[in-house]
Design an enzyme around this catalytic site. Sequence first.
Site, PDB file in Angstrom:
ATOM      1  N   ASP A 133     -10.108  -3.720  -5.719  1.00  0.00           N
ATOM      2  CA  ASP A 133      -9.571  -2.848  -4.941  1.00  0.00           C
ATOM      3  C   ASP A 133     -10.477  -1.647  -4.805  1.00  0.00           C
ATOM      4  OD1 ASP A 133      -8.202  -1.230  -3.131  1.00  0.00           O
ATOM      5  OD2 ASP A 133      -6.115  -1.842  -3.663  1.00  0.00           O
ATOM      6  N   HIS A 144      -8.313  -4.564  -0.972  1.00  0.00           N
ATOM      7  CA  HIS A 144      -7.119  -3.993  -0.797  1.00  0.00           C
ATOM      8  C   HIS A 144      -6.233  -4.540   0.369  1.00  0.00           C
ATOM      9  CE1 HIS A 144      -4.583  -0.186  -0.728  1.00  0.00           C
ATOM     10  NE2 HIS A 144      -4.569  -0.517   0.643  1.00  0.00           N
ATOM     11  N   SER A 149       0.497  -1.237  -0.046  1.00  0.00           N
ATOM     12  CA  SER A 149      -0.117  -0.012  -0.051  1.00  0.00           C
ATOM     13  C   SER A 149       0.881   1.010  -0.013  1.00  0.00           C
ATOM     14  CB  SER A 149      -0.885   0.028   1.149  1.00  0.00           C
ATOM     15  OG  SER A 149      -2.113   0.973   1.037  1.00  0.00           O
TER      16      SER A 149
END
Length: 403
Positions: A331, A362, A196
């Site tokens: 996502d 995600h 991320s």
Amino acid sequence: MASLDDGDAAASATMGCDLPVLPVFDGVKLAALATVLYVIVRGLNLKSSPAAPQVTYQDTPLNRFLFKYCQMLTQEYIPPLLWGKSGHIQTVLYSKMGRVATPKPRGVRHFLPMEDGATVTFDLFEALGHYIRTFVDHSQRGGYRCAVLNHLGALPDIELTSPRMFTYGCTWEFAAMVSYVKRELPQTLMVVVGFSLGGNIVCKFLGENLANQDRVLCCVSVCQGYSVLRAQETFVQWDQCRRLYNFLLACNMKKVILAHRDSLFGAKSSRLDNEDLNRLHAATSLMQIDDTIMRKFHNYHSLKEYYEAESCVQYIHNITVPLLLVNSSDDPLVHQSLLAIPRTLADKKANVLFVLTQHGGHLGFFEGAVLFPQPLTWIDKLVVSYADTMCQWGRQKHSTPPC
């Protein structure tokens, strides 16, 4: 004739009483039931079938080697049957409970002072026979040492020693950790991995200076958005509930900042004051927090300047080591338009492999049969398998030292 007709009528009446009474269906209830079933099927995406990842790449000897020995790149990713095809459930499940039956690898915490007074912390885990813990444990069992950076200010029990926190793309702390690892382990090559926001940081770090790629075997980025400016523009939209996620992330970010209130506000060297604190309490989006607090840590004059400077999209094309970029189509935090960045990069650069899964949310990527997920996820296994294959490639081609 009259009596016969009367008998027939009576017989008919008797037979009519013996027929079963058909149930009367309520059209409103049927419509409500059909609507609920439709919402469940659509919400859980049950009609979607598991599929192998879509891979964008150029035909090179290395990529042919990867497809041969890192077979997860071409195999189906199969999420849990009932809920695993919903990107929202994968995302929320990960954010609330992390991984299932998370192991607790034992490492040594290191503290490094910075020139501006900040203190970097990272954990070094030696090789063994929350998601990062699961990944670290799996990596250790594969024979890898792991150095894990703790974002500045992310740990509530570690006091800030300067009026500054982590931002989307500040690479100072990561650079300090990498320098320490290179100095203490001079014969070791590194596999750089970022999840991320961490994916943005590691790609930006490698692209900022070619010297940063020294002794880096390869890099893996998972579920990043590549352009902070374009990502924040999509966060004000309601599709995929992105505006709701924006609000929830802003609430969490406020908690992180307020946990270090004494260090960030009112200090002589701080760029923040009580007026900024009041605006922070009223903020309902990440953009408001970024404008009020985050950009001021590095003295950016505008949000646009801050977002552009902190994005890896400005630097990622400078990376020359093998680069694996992984995203999920469902996502909810990364808009589909952002995926044009890694796809175009993989089309133009031979060292880039872009892997796009159909499911995973995600940072979820849970696997399992029907309901309960397995402790080890698809992404944990993919990253280690990719690293193993890259080490094998290096040993065959260049007599690579241990990873």
